[in-house]
Design an enzyme around this catalytic site. Structure first.
Site, PDB file in Angstrom:
ATOM      1  N   ASN B 387       0.635  -1.216  -0.058  1.00  0.00           N
ATOM      2  CA  ASN B 387       0.071   0.106   0.068  1.00  0.00           C
ATOM      3  C   ASN B 387       0.744   1.344   0.081  1.00  0.00           C
ATOM      4  O   ASN B 387       0.860   2.074  -1.015  1.00  0.00           O
ATOM      5  CB  ASN B 387      -1.074   0.015   1.354  1.00  0.00           C
ATOM      6  CG  ASN B 387      -2.124   1.106   1.127  1.00  0.00           C
ATOM      7  OD1 ASN B 387      -2.021   1.679   0.294  1.00  0.00           O
ATOM      8  ND2 ASN B 387      -2.978   0.985   2.086  1.00  0.00           N
ATOM      9  N   ASP B 388       1.670   1.532   1.145  1.00  0.00           N
ATOM     10  CA  ASP B 388       2.377   2.785   1.156  1.00  0.00           C
ATOM     11  C   ASP B 388       3.265   3.021  -0.057  1.00  0.00           C
ATOM     12  O   ASP B 388       3.413   4.020  -0.406  1.00  0.00           O
ATOM     13  CB  ASP B 388       3.151   2.855   2.546  1.00  0.00           C
ATOM     14  CG  ASP B 388       2.036   2.847   3.509  1.00  0.00           C
ATOM     15  OD1 ASP B 388       0.944   3.369   3.544  1.00  0.00           O
ATOM     16  OD2 ASP B 388       2.201   2.099   4.895  1.00  0.00           O
ATOM     17  N   VAL B 389       3.942   1.685  -0.269  1.00  0.00           N
ATOM     18  CA  VAL B 389       5.102   1.656  -1.123  1.00  0.00           C
ATOM     19  C   VAL B 389       4.604   2.346  -2.693  1.00  0.00           C
ATOM     20  O   VAL B 389       5.351   2.455  -3.592  1.00  0.00           O
ATOM     21  CB  VAL B 389       5.916   0.528  -1.248  1.00  0.00           C
ATOM     22  CG1 VAL B 389       6.510   0.234  -0.106  1.00  0.00           C
ATOM     23  CG2 VAL B 389       5.004  -0.432  -1.759  1.00  0.00           C
ATOM     24  N   ALA B 428       1.850   2.711   7.313  1.00  0.00           N
ATOM     25  CA  ALA B 428       2.106   4.045   7.739  1.00  0.00           C
ATOM     26  C   ALA B 428       0.848   4.695   8.145  1.00  0.00           C
ATOM     27  O   ALA B 428       0.948   5.923   8.577  1.00  0.00           O
ATOM     28  CB  ALA B 428       2.608   4.814   6.636  1.00  0.00           C
TER      29      ALA B 428
END
Lengths: 120, 461
Positions: B387-389, B428
């Site tokens: 997700n965050d990446v 995050a």
């Protein structure tokens, strides 16, 4: 220099401290990001040398309270040093496998078509 | 050669081993050798300690070491590769605890009046840094082990409270140096433990690895301080080496994430509030979710599929299933590559380790810089548990806590498929705009279940 300082005189210890700090910075100046985690784990194991200190404490104290303190210190330090090295070794074992392994035949045939699109 | 000289020489050899071990660990070819060399130096330093003059309680020492080994070996051997980061946190924490106990014991055995001021300072440094590292590592462990929320925890006046605790430690430390009220050390110890917790709470999940690296260098310094207390050169050398290299490594890690260290440590105090504020409005927005069959069709008739594996894939132990899907697609003539973000998983390099475990062919793994140009020509970007990446906020939204982190350009692919358990934000704790993008398809569920269904659906086509 290090051997001289073993007398334990405070100034020699400070000298060792400062020099070791410089070495610590220099020695890992170049490290690829894939190795960040194993390197962290490896340094984690190295500060497990605190075990030596814990042994010196447990081996020289007397009262029950102090013995308990020293015993706990040795147990914790052993956890640090043994766990640290074993975990690091396991991480690096995985890195060793990164070479394309002797894949089974179905996988080998499956790899073939994917290579054509690779940009070199 | 006297025994004392022998011990000093052994300590010198051990110190050299540690330095070479660090050097070895910086190269892929020498890393294993480096770790073994470190272990060898350690074995030498520990075994020679038994020869120390006036050392008693050998049996107790041996029992304590056996107990420690009996816990550490199975813990380190049996832990899943996905749980490695929290293992490092745990082993680091106990090291800090040991350093604090050593410093404390010096204080207990000699009443304050008999210690010189510099000796009290040594003890205080060991106790305070060791305790901060211990309690901080405990919280980091709890966050990664999901014993508590991985999100940044903030509360009003956080910085003020932290400053008060910090000032309290400093004030008591000065009092201890000047007077002989030795029981104060107990309060210092308690405050240091509290400070460690308070320091780590506001650091969001994705940043925890960087934090562990920082706590690792703290423990190094605590060990160095206990080396000063005990006049042990090998402790000072090794502790300082780790303190210094750990600090540099922490900096490098945060650079790899495109962030500055102060930003990671302190950004949550302000910015998280704005980030979560934005998230509330998003719950009403529509997303497109699809069945496994739809996804199978999309994938099977694509020319090029890029798989973006994330922590969700690792946690679901779906490495083997994703490989099965990739093999299946390739047998249909689809080009498949894996795009690996440098911090995919929980730590730099973690995903490579996990995929290597599943025997994913090494040539199919593309580093971020190599993979990003490929997305433009990809028909489908299949994001599995990441997700965050892939969050474009890192590129587009300067207010985002992850702004500036290099991301995979998944948004450039023609279609995006997200396999996620829920709409919950990633590690995050930040919402991902991409989930609401019209070209995005969601397939909800555990990564392994979803992949198994997709594999079955592709076979049925």
């Amino acid at each position: 220099m290090i051997a001289v300082a073993a007398g334990g005189d405070i100034l020699s210890l400070i000298t060792v401290f400062v020099l070791a700090a410089f070495v610590g910075f220099e020695v890992i100046a170049k490290v690829p990001s894939t190795l960040h985690t194993p390197l962290m784990s490896g340094t984690n194991a190295i500060h497990g040398v605190v075990l030596v200190g814990a042994m010196l404490v447990l081996g020289t104290v007397h009262g029950t309270g102090e013995l308990v303190l020293g015993f706990a210190a040795v147990v914790l330090a052993t956890l640090n040093v043994v766990g640290g090295f074993v975990v690091t070794d396991r991480m690096l074992e995985m890195f060793k496998v990164r070479k394309p392994p002797k894949v089974s035949t179905e996988a080998a045939s499956a790899v073939a078509p994917s290579t054509e699109g690779d940009s070199k | 050669m006297s025994l004392g000289t022998g011990i000093r020489l052994a300590d010198l050899i051990a110190a050299i081993c540690f330095i070479l071990a660090l050097r070895g660990l910086t190269g892929p070819k020498t890393a294993r050798y480096g770790n073994l060399l470190g272990a060898g130096g350690m074995a030498l330093a520990v075994s020679i300690t038994f020869a120390t003059n006036g050392l008693h309680h050998f049996l107790l020492i041996a029992i304590a070491m056996l107990v420690g080994t009996a816990i550490a070996v199975p813990a380190a051997r049996l832990v899943k590769m996905t749980a490695m980061p929290q293992m490092v946190a745990a082993f680091n924490g106990v090291g800090g605890g040991a350093a604090a106990l050593i410093a404390l014991s010096k204080f207990v055995t000699a009443p304050t009046g008999k210690l010189a001021v510099y000796q009290v300072v040594e003890v205080l440094l060991g106790v305070v840094i060791g305790c901060v590292s211990f309690s901080g590592s405990c919280i980091a462990f709890a966050k990664l082990q999901e014993l508590m929320t991985g999100r940044a925890i903030t509360y009003p006046g956080q910085q003020v409270w932290n400053a008060i605790v910090g000032a309290g430690i400093l004030g008591l430390a000065i009092t201890l140096c000047l007077s002989s009220t030795s029981w104060l050390i107990v309060i210092v110890l308690a405050l240091a433990l509290i400070f460690g917790v308070a320091f780590v709470l506001p650091i969001g999940g994705a940043d925890v690895p960087v934090l562990i690296s920082l706590l690792n260098s703290f423990t190094g310094l605590a060990v160095a301080a206990s080396g000063f207390v005990l006049h042990s050169v090998v402790l000072v050398v090794a502790g300082t080496l780790v303190g210094a290299s750990g600090t540099l490594l922490t900096q490098k890690m945060s650079q790899a994430m495109g962030r500055s260290l102060p930003n990671i440590l302190f950004s949550a105090f302000g910015s998280v509030i704005t980030a979560t504020g934005g998230a509330e409005g998003d719950t009403t927005r529509s997303v497109r979710s699809a069945s496994a069959e739809d996804v199978a069709i999309l994938l099977a008739y694509a020319n090029k599929v890029i798989i973006v594996p994330g922590y969700g894939l690792a946690v679901a132990q779906a490495q083997h299933t994703i490989r099965e899907l990739a093999d299946l697609l390739e047998s249909r003539g689809v080009e498949v590559i894996y795009a690996i973000h440098p911090v995919a998983g929980r730590m730099p390099g973690h995903m490579n380790v996990l995929l290597a475990e599943a025997n994913v062919p090494y040539e199919q793994l593309k580093e971020m810089d190599e993979a990003n140009p490929e997305f433009q020509s990809a028909d489908v970007a299949l994001v599995v548990g990441a997700n965050d990446v892939v969050n474009p906020a890192a590129k587009n939204n300067p207010d985002s806590p992850i702004y500036g982190m290099p991301i995979l350009a998944v948004d450039e692919a023609r279609n995006i498929v997200f396999m996620k358990r829920s709409m919950r934000p990633g590690f995050a704790g930040i919402d991902n705009e991409l989930l609401f993008d019209p070209k995005t398809t969601m397939l909800f569920g555990d990564a392994k279940d979803s992949l198994t269904k997709v594999v079955a659906a592709v076979k049925a086509l």
